[in-house]
Design an enzyme around this catalytic site. Sequence first.
Site, PDB file in Angstrom:
ATOM      1  N   ASP A 156      -7.347  17.050 -16.228  1.00  0.00           N
ATOM      2  CA  ASP A 156      -7.572  15.641 -16.544  1.00  0.00           C
ATOM      3  C   ASP A 156      -7.206  15.489 -18.026  1.00  0.00           C
ATOM      4  OD1 ASP A 156      -8.679  13.231 -17.428  1.00  0.00           O
ATOM      5  OD2 ASP A 156     -10.307  13.297 -15.965  1.00  0.00           O
TER       6      ASP A 156
ATOM      7  N   TYR B 205     -15.834  15.209 -16.666  1.00  0.00           N
ATOM      8  CA  TYR B 205     -16.348  13.846 -16.555  1.00  0.00           C
ATOM      9  C   TYR B 205     -17.440  13.797 -15.466  1.00  0.00           C
ATOM     10  CZ  TYR B 205     -16.463   8.903 -15.353  1.00  0.00           C
ATOM     11  OH  TYR B 205     -16.874   7.634 -15.053  1.00  0.00           O
TER      12      TYR B 205
ATOM     13  N   ARG C 299       0.848  -1.209   0.000  1.00  0.00           N
ATOM     14  CA  ARG C 299       0.000   0.000   0.000  1.00  0.00           C
ATOM     15  C   ARG C 299       0.876   1.250   0.000  1.00  0.00           C
ATOM     16  NH1 ARG C 299      -2.028   2.129   4.503  1.00  0.00           N
ATOM     17  NH2 ARG C 299      -2.300   0.110   5.493  1.00  0.00           N
TER      18      ARG C 299
ATOM     19  N   LYS D 172      -8.064   4.111 -19.754  1.00  0.00           N
ATOM     20  CA  LYS D 172      -8.401   4.477 -21.123  1.00  0.00           C
ATOM     21  C   LYS D 172      -7.185   4.300 -22.044  1.00  0.00           C
ATOM     22  CE  LYS D 172     -12.409   5.259 -19.420  1.00  0.00           C
ATOM     23  NZ  LYS D 172     -12.451   5.935 -18.199  1.00  0.00           N
TER      24      LYS D 172
HETATM   25  N1  PLP Z   1     -11.661  11.090 -16.323  1.00  0.00           N
HETATM   26  C1  PLP Z   1     -12.268  10.884 -17.503  1.00  0.00           C
HETATM   27  C2  PLP Z   1     -12.140  11.915 -18.579  1.00  0.00           C
HETATM   28  C3  PLP Z   1     -12.996   9.720 -17.724  1.00  0.00           C
HETATM   29  O1  PLP Z   1     -13.593   9.529 -18.912  1.00  0.00           O
HETATM   30  C4  PLP Z   1     -13.096   8.756 -16.673  1.00  0.00           C
HETATM   31  C5  PLP Z   1     -13.858   7.505 -16.850  1.00  0.00           C
HETATM   32  O2  PLP Z   1     -14.614   7.338 -17.785  1.00  0.00           O
HETATM   33  C6  PLP Z   1     -12.472   9.017 -15.455  1.00  0.00           C
HETATM   34  C7  PLP Z   1     -11.744  10.186 -15.324  1.00  0.00           C
HETATM   35  C8  PLP Z   1     -12.541   8.045 -14.314  1.00  0.00           C
HETATM   36  O3  PLP Z   1     -11.669   6.988 -14.521  1.00  0.00           O
HETATM   37  P1  PLP Z   1     -11.887   5.487 -13.971  1.00  0.00           P
HETATM   38  O4  PLP Z   1     -13.110   4.941 -14.635  1.00  0.00           O
HETATM   39  O5  PLP Z   1     -10.611   4.807 -14.328  1.00  0.00           O
HETATM   40  O6  PLP Z   1     -12.080   5.604 -12.481  1.00  0.00           O
END
Ligand code: PLP
Length: 392
Positions: free
Chosen positions: A183, A110, A57, A208
């Site tokens: 992000d 998101y 961890r 992704k």
């Molecule tokens: N940021 C974006 C732009 C996303 O599209 C997503 C998920 O679809 C996330 C963050 C969250 O990621 P995770 O699904 O790996 O927790």
Amino acid sequence: MKPKFGISTIAIHGEIKDKSFRSVVYPIYQSSTFAVEKSDDYQKFIDEVEDFYIYSRYGNPTIREVEKRLALIENCDDAILFSSGMSAITTTILSLVGPGDEIISLSSIYGVTYRFFRDYIPRFKINVKFIELNQIQELKNFITEKTKLIYFETPINPTTRVVDIKEIVTQAKKYDHILTVIDNTFATPVNQNPADFGVDIILHSATKYLSGHSDLILGCVISRKEIIDKIRKVKNTLGGVPDPHQAFLLGRSLKTLELRVKKQNENALKIAEFLSNHKAVRKVLYPGLPSHPDHDIAKRQMKGFGGMLSFEIDGNLEHAKKFCDSLKIALNATSLGSVETLVSIPVLTSHIKMDENELEKAGITSALVRISVGIENVEDLLWDFDQALNSI
Ligand code: PLP
């Protein structure tokens, strides 16, 4: 002087090598705990000695090797890997703000991050001010001495609208108490390097493009050493750590990141052009098209326009569903960034819990379909989209 290596060279060779057996591929240390040779060695953990592990961890060699490569790929000092993108986002935010502080966030982000800011963060007596894309020029009107973070993502999900990174950083840098957070999931480090524009903290859903094969859930934060050190301490307590085997799979995927993303850029542009000329399509949103509202900003800050695009069917939600259900190659699935092409209807997936007002502000209609373009042969994808559109 060492030349600045390209992204694939960095992603393939990294920095940390296997010293035990000189294996070409860094090993998977699938161990939750690490024995000390003598009890006094625990002092090394307290002294934060690099490469001294006691419990996964807190740190693990396989995870660390991948973190180092992620940092290099995004031109930053250091990185932390998390068990999901949301774990990376929530742990980062909770590490950097406290009661009485304020966050400014673009409202078009998101959906789950938006809900974290809207529904959870106020419980910690932290105020989140949401702003629209057209309010970026007036950012100074929202900033107070309590503002600690400015949060945004670009291109924006699912409309692919592009946020002017330089504009946000220029305004934020006038205040030394504000950090900028991006992000960078949609763009990928192949197409956009926010650190080069002065952004302080870069987040990814590594689920992704970074992993790219729809087979794992991971996230990461990448930044300067002092910021990463702060977040790492909170991560050690909140505990959203990845499994070493998943970290290994991500490390393997990073080696083909540039190849995959360049092919996705190419395929996406061809599909965007094809859809723009199709009679069943009302509008196409892709930053690489001159018709895109932010094409000029995208040209300034992106090296490639990405593999994500959206389009509005000339019809309603039922037509959008018919299109998605008629596809023979592309899969009707949420998520993105993978080798296979995925389609989704945002009002049924990523933006399902938003009310009409929120959807309108985000520019999302029920006839909007999002495509995450894969690396298949593009003529096959064009055939598939054509036959599905003609079947509506
Ligand atoms: N940021 C974006 C732009 C996303 O599209 C997503 C998920 O679809 C996330 C963050 C969250 O990621 P995770 O699904 O790996 O927790």
